[in-house]
Design an enzyme around this catalytic site. Structure first.
Site, mmCIF file in Angstrom:
data_model
loop_
_atom_site.group_PDB
_atom_site.id
_atom_site.type_symbol
_atom_site.label_atom_id
_atom_site.label_comp_id
_atom_site.label_asym_id
_atom_site.label_seq_id
_atom_site.Cartn_x
_atom_site.Cartn_y
_atom_site.Cartn_z
ATOM 1 N N GLY A 89 0.826 -1.193 0.000
ATOM 2 C CA GLY A 89 0.000 0.000 0.000
ATOM 3 C C GLY A 89 0.860 1.242 0.000
ATOM 4 O O GLY A 89 0.378 2.338 0.280
ATOM 5 N N PRO A 113 5.409 -5.181 -1.767
ATOM 6 C CA PRO A 113 5.116 -4.036 -2.624
ATOM 7 C C PRO A 113 4.974 -4.428 -4.093
ATOM 8 O O PRO A 113 5.712 -5.283 -4.588
ATOM 9 C CB PRO A 113 6.357 -3.156 -2.445
ATOM 10 C CG PRO A 113 7.457 -4.127 -2.158
ATOM 11 C CD PRO A 113 6.829 -5.238 -1.378
ATOM 12 N N CYS A 165 -14.134 2.853 -29.396
ATOM 13 C CA CYS A 165 -15.423 3.407 -29.749
ATOM 14 C C CYS A 165 -16.372 3.471 -28.565
ATOM 15 O O CYS A 165 -17.404 2.797 -28.506
ATOM 16 C CB CYS A 165 -16.015 2.643 -30.912
ATOM 17 S SG CYS A 165 -15.126 3.076 -32.418
HETATM 18 C C1 LIG Z 1 -2.058 -6.031 -4.781
HETATM 19 C C2 LIG Z 1 -1.464 -6.542 -3.544
HETATM 20 C C3 LIG Z 1 -0.249 -6.017 -3.088
HETATM 21 C C4 LIG Z 1 0.483 -4.900 -3.774
HETATM 22 O O1 LIG Z 1 -0.111 -3.660 -3.586
HETATM 23 P P1 LIG Z 1 0.604 -2.329 -4.145
HETATM 24 O O2 LIG Z 1 -0.289 -1.236 -3.790
HETATM 25 O O3 LIG Z 1 0.790 -2.497 -5.611
HETATM 26 O O4 LIG Z 1 1.939 -2.237 -3.494
HETATM 27 C C5 LIG Z 1 0.275 -6.575 -1.943
HETATM 28 N N1 LIG Z 1 -0.349 -7.579 -1.283
HETATM 29 C C6 LIG Z 1 -1.516 -8.108 -1.703
HETATM 30 C C7 LIG Z 1 -2.148 -9.214 -0.956
HETATM 31 C C8 LIG Z 1 -2.123 -7.602 -2.841
HETATM 32 O O5 LIG Z 1 -3.283 -8.119 -3.254
#
Ligand SMILES: *Cc1c(COP(=O)(O)O)cnc(C)c1O
Length: 401
Positions: free
Chosen positions: A218, A260, A328
């Protein structure tokens, strides 16, 4: 990457094309590991779903990362690209028990995110260690499409269900070896993240056989110029300290995991597209590109604001444009965007095109998906060919009715 290099790449591989700067991926990986250098057992598991090109996976494996996967297909891509099974975590949501069992056969760590599934799995496979995904009900960021830790989210086992969780673990005698959370895609406030971590620690202390705690991801990256991003260094400082204290209290040195996606690959990516036409209407000036939301859906799906530069005329006078695609139906990349004067045939570069861009590309309007190119230490190589007509009909059968 500089404009000349990007223009050169477009000349060779044609538009539309995705370009990834592997040096940037390496830089981001190093930045994250440096921020947590005080942690003895640190594991960065790249979230494959952001960008699964097998050459990218192979490169990230070489950097020393593990892999976070959400489907058995991602697991298989990871294994194919050279990741060891022991360095892959499988964090699915709403999949069948059959798929989870298949992944277990591949010797990959599984992470379960519902009590229903935990009970079923634990009853059948009590000796397979399982990580549990907790939902701490903390809102990280305001956009509910990408916040997955809040109360209405379908992800994770609610912290309010911990008593039942513990009863299931006791009844099935299953082994819990990891605790996990992933609160979504927008951590800006480090203190909010720390609060979610406290909740995770409270859960973790109740399980005796842990090997790791996985804090998910996140991390926010800047999309706009001078846009806000997660202060990784501050997070490293605060969380490392707190994690070490927890381990001491727990009586064992646990592994700290992050997963990440965006942080590692977003800024490495550029999406290059050619301007087919300029169309002036009563209200705006449209720049119409040789692409659409079939190749880059994030602006339409998430309202994401990608920086767009006219690399063919970088010194031109800035004017306002609506940048649109050739699909389109309405497919707007940006409204009222100030871009250096655009002419037909110019090449526009979308920034932050590494994460969740090519991955969400489709064949809508029966267009081919773009090529992908990687640059590392000044060398450029093709890692995915542009599709061709044969690809559109590959799985179809032309029958007589
Ligand atoms: C998508 C996801 C991530 C990566 O999230 P980012 O915002 O791209 O860093 C990490 N862990 C899980 C379980 C996810 O589904």
């Amino acid at each position: 990457m500089n404009q000349e290099t990007l223009l050169q790449i477009e000349k060779e591989y044609k538009s539309p094309v995705y370009v990834y700067n592997a040096n940037k991926i390496e830089e981001q990986y190093n930045r994250l590991t440096s921020a947590f250098s005080k942690i003895k057992k640190l594991k960065i598991n790249y979230a494959a779903k952001a960008l699964t090109n097998i050459s990218i996976l192979k490169f990230i494996n070489k950097l020393g990362a593990g892999l976070d996967t959400v489907s058995i297909q991602e697991v298989k891509l990871g294994l194919h690209a050279g990741f060891k099974a022991e360095n892959i975590i499988y964090t699915p949501n709403g999949v069948s028990l059959d798929e989870i069992e298949e992944v277990v056969k591949l010797k990959v760590q599984i992470n379960i995110d519902s009590l229903y599934m935990l009970e079923q799995f634990g009853s059948k496979h009590p000796t397979t260690p399982v990580c549990i995904r907790i939902n701490p009900h903390i809102m990280a960021g305001g956009n509910t499409n990408i916040s997955v830790g809040h109360i209405d989210s379908k992800f994770g086992i609610s912290i309010h269900q911990i008593p039942l969780l513990i009863r299931i673990v006791k009844n099935t005698k299953m082994i819990i070896n990891g605790i996990h959370m992933h609160t979504g895609s927008d951590i800006l406030d480090i203190d909010v993240f720390m609060r979610a971590s406290e909740i995770l620690f409270d859960v973790a202390i109740q399980f005796k056989g842990l090997e790791f705690i996985d804090f998910g991801s996140g991390f926010k990256v800047a999309y706009k110029e001078k846009g806000l991003e997660t202060n990784i260094e501050e997070l490293g400082e605060k969380l490392s300290k707190r994690f070490k204290k927890f381990c001491k209290n727990y009586g064992k040195e646990l592994t700290l995991i992050f997963e990440p996606g965006k942080f590692l690959v977003s800024e490495s990516g550029y999406f290059l597209s050619r301007v087919n036409a300029i169309k002036q209407t009563t209200s705006t000036v449209f720049a119409q590109l040789d692409t659409g939301f079939n190749h880059l859906i994030r602006p339409m799906l998430y309202n994401s604001d990608h920086r767009i530069e006219n690399i063919s005329n970088p010194k031109g006078k800035k004017r306002f444009y609506s940048v649109v695609g050739y699909i389109c139906e309405t497919d707007t990349f940006a409204n009222n965007k100030q871009i250096c004067e655009i002419n037909e045939g110019d090449i526009l570069a979308f920034k932050n095109a590494g994460a969740y861009c090519f991955m969400m590309a489709s064949n809508y309007n029966s267009r081919f998906r773009p090529a992908e190119v990687i640059c590392y230490n000044g060398r450029t190589q093709l890692i995915r060919k542009r599709e061709a007509f044969e690809d559109l009909i590959y799985n179809q059968t032309l029958i007589n009715l």
